[in-house]
Write a protein that holds these residues in place. Structure first.
Motif, mmCIF file in Angstrom:
data_model
loop_
_atom_site.group_PDB
_atom_site.id
_atom_site.type_symbol
_atom_site.label_atom_id
_atom_site.label_comp_id
_atom_site.label_asym_id
_atom_site.label_seq_id
_atom_site.Cartn_x
_atom_site.Cartn_y
_atom_site.Cartn_z
ATOM 1 N N THR A 211 0.801 -1.292 -0.002
ATOM 2 C CA THR A 211 0.164 0.083 0.109
ATOM 3 C C THR A 211 0.843 1.136 0.096
ATOM 4 O O THR A 211 0.487 2.309 -0.198
ATOM 5 N N LYS A 212 2.046 1.163 0.400
ATOM 6 C CA LYS A 212 3.039 2.319 0.104
ATOM 7 C C LYS A 212 2.908 3.043 -1.068
ATOM 8 O O LYS A 212 3.158 4.099 -1.469
ATOM 9 N N TRP A 213 2.692 2.180 -2.286
ATOM 10 C CA TRP A 213 2.717 2.660 -3.556
ATOM 11 C C TRP A 213 1.308 2.801 -3.959
ATOM 12 O O TRP A 213 0.925 3.427 -5.288
ATOM 13 N N LEU A 214 0.352 3.036 -3.139
ATOM 14 C CA LEU A 214 -0.935 3.576 -3.536
ATOM 15 C C LEU A 214 -1.053 4.682 -4.316
ATOM 16 O O LEU A 214 -1.817 5.005 -5.252
ATOM 17 N N PRO A 215 -0.327 5.944 -3.910
ATOM 18 C CA PRO A 215 -0.422 7.025 -4.578
ATOM 19 C C PRO A 215 0.023 6.783 -5.983
ATOM 20 O O PRO A 215 -0.558 7.405 -6.856
ATOM 21 N N GLU A 216 1.195 6.437 -6.262
ATOM 22 C CA GLU A 216 1.562 6.109 -7.551
ATOM 23 C C GLU A 216 0.667 5.251 -8.372
ATOM 24 O O GLU A 216 0.451 5.459 -9.553
ATOM 25 N N LEU B 250 -2.421 5.094 -8.105
ATOM 26 C CA LEU B 250 -3.585 6.149 -8.353
ATOM 27 C C LEU B 250 -3.305 6.940 -9.423
ATOM 28 O O LEU B 250 -3.895 7.367 -10.516
ATOM 29 N N ARG B 251 -1.988 7.607 -9.404
ATOM 30 C CA ARG B 251 -1.480 8.460 -10.212
ATOM 31 C C ARG B 251 -1.655 8.156 -11.749
ATOM 32 O O ARG B 251 -1.726 8.750 -12.567
ATOM 33 N N TYR B 252 -1.041 6.666 -11.882
ATOM 34 C CA TYR B 252 -0.471 6.054 -13.101
ATOM 35 C C TYR B 252 -1.901 5.247 -13.555
ATOM 36 O O TYR B 252 -1.922 4.277 -14.640
ATOM 37 N N ARG B 253 -2.855 5.274 -12.811
ATOM 38 C CA ARG B 253 -4.173 4.366 -13.050
ATOM 39 C C ARG B 253 -3.969 3.109 -13.350
ATOM 40 O O ARG B 253 -4.491 2.309 -14.319
ATOM 41 N N VAL B 254 -3.432 2.483 -12.495
ATOM 42 C CA VAL B 254 -2.985 0.987 -12.652
ATOM 43 C C VAL B 254 -4.063 0.083 -12.189
ATOM 44 O O VAL B 254 -4.572 0.109 -10.949
ATOM 45 N N ASP B 255 -4.868 -0.710 -13.242
ATOM 46 C CA ASP B 255 -5.627 -1.450 -13.112
ATOM 47 C C ASP B 255 -5.552 -2.709 -13.516
ATOM 48 O O ASP B 255 -6.371 -3.632 -13.751
ATOM 49 N N GLY B 256 -4.391 -3.056 -13.949
ATOM 50 C CA GLY B 256 -4.225 -4.429 -14.481
ATOM 51 C C GLY B 256 -2.655 -4.323 -14.574
ATOM 52 O O GLY B 256 -2.015 -3.479 -14.773
ATOM 53 N N ILE B 257 -2.212 -5.481 -14.299
ATOM 54 C CA ILE B 257 -0.433 -5.748 -14.170
ATOM 55 C C ILE B 257 -0.225 -6.895 -15.090
ATOM 56 O O ILE B 257 -0.852 -7.787 -15.444
ATOM 57 N N PRO B 258 1.123 -6.923 -15.678
ATOM 58 C CA PRO B 258 2.174 -5.580 -15.395
ATOM 59 C C PRO B 258 1.748 -4.589 -16.049
ATOM 60 O O PRO B 258 1.143 -4.528 -17.037
ATOM 61 N N HIS B 259 2.032 -3.469 -15.507
ATOM 62 C CA HIS B 259 1.673 -1.968 -15.943
ATOM 63 C C HIS B 259 3.065 -1.402 -16.001
ATOM 64 O O HIS B 259 3.723 -0.975 -14.921
ATOM 65 N N PHE B 260 3.495 -0.827 -17.426
ATOM 66 C CA PHE B 260 4.839 -0.378 -17.478
ATOM 67 C C PHE B 260 4.729 1.239 -17.740
ATOM 68 O O PHE B 260 3.649 1.454 -18.433
ATOM 69 N N VAL B 261 5.176 2.041 -16.889
ATOM 70 C CA VAL B 261 5.472 3.555 -17.253
ATOM 71 C C VAL B 261 6.599 3.723 -17.686
ATOM 72 O O VAL B 261 7.748 3.615 -17.024
ATOM 73 N N GLU C 294 -7.362 -4.638 -8.433
ATOM 74 C CA GLU C 294 -7.959 -3.515 -7.924
ATOM 75 C C GLU C 294 -7.369 -3.470 -6.329
ATOM 76 O O GLU C 294 -7.544 -4.093 -5.614
ATOM 77 N N PRO C 295 -6.840 -2.197 -6.182
ATOM 78 C CA PRO C 295 -6.595 -1.796 -4.970
ATOM 79 C C PRO C 295 -7.522 -1.984 -3.716
ATOM 80 O O PRO C 295 -8.677 -1.717 -3.884
#
Length: 187
Positions: free
Chosen positions: A104-109, A111-122, A169-170
């Motif tokens: 959950t430390k990465w929750l802001p990231e 949300l910022r990058y709208r991660v809804d499926g993984i792997p998700h590459f930015v 889904e977080p």
């Protein structure tokens, strides 16, 4: 009658002993393979340990590929070998950051990058600005072309492409703490 019961008991003991021996062999093999996988330099865990931290990536002025992943993600596991080889080949020119979506430390990231499926590459430029993304399994050659473009400061050719993903889904629960409610007045 006693002889028949004794033969039957010996037969049951033999079958039980064989089952126990087979189970012990299977568990030994599973343990061996589990330890071997854990030490594999191309495993998700070992790649995470070798990845660049997000803070360092934003400070060192190299372009960055941030991967949102999870240990349980079959698509992430399927790509681990190719990504490990890519990281070895490009590691001197690109930061590789791995953020586990289960932390959950990465929750802001997330949300910022709208991660809804993984792997998700930015894909991020040398200033830390997100310039492109791709979601799901990507072939090794595609990622290499995208990284070559990132390094050359060209548009990412296969950006915004979606491959096979593991849904994510977080799990965030908002609870009301009555002790911190300003209308409670401490009572």
């Amino acid at each position: 009658m006693d002889t028949e019961k004794q033969l039957e008991a010996n037969s049951n003991n033999s079958v039980r002993n064989i089952v126990v021996a087979i189970a012990a062999v299977i568990l030994s093999i599973a343990l061996f393979l589990g330890l071997k996988t854990e030490n594999n330099p191309l495993s998700l865990e070992s790649q995470f340990k070798q990845s660049t931290s997000l803070d360092v990536a934003f400070a060192n002025e190299k372009p960055t590929l941030t991967e949102f992943y999870a240990d349980w993600c079959t698509s992430c596991q399927a790509m681990a070998g190719d990504l490990g080889e890519i990281k070895q080949a490009y590691g001197d020119r690109v930061n590789f950051v791995m953020l586990n979506v289960d932390n959950t430390k990465w929750l802001p990231e997330m949300l910022r990058y709208r991660v809804d499926g993984i792997p998700h590459f930015v894909f991020m430029d040398s200033k830390g600005n997100a310039i492109a993304e791709s979601i799901g399994e990507q072939p090794k050659g595609i990622l290499e072309m995208d990284l070559d473009a990132l390094i050359a400061k060209n548009p990412i050719p296969y950006a915004n492409k979606t491959g096979q993903v593991s849904q994510f889904e977080p799990q965030v629960t908002v609870t009301k703490d009555t002790n911190t409610d300003p209308r409670n007045h401490g009572g």
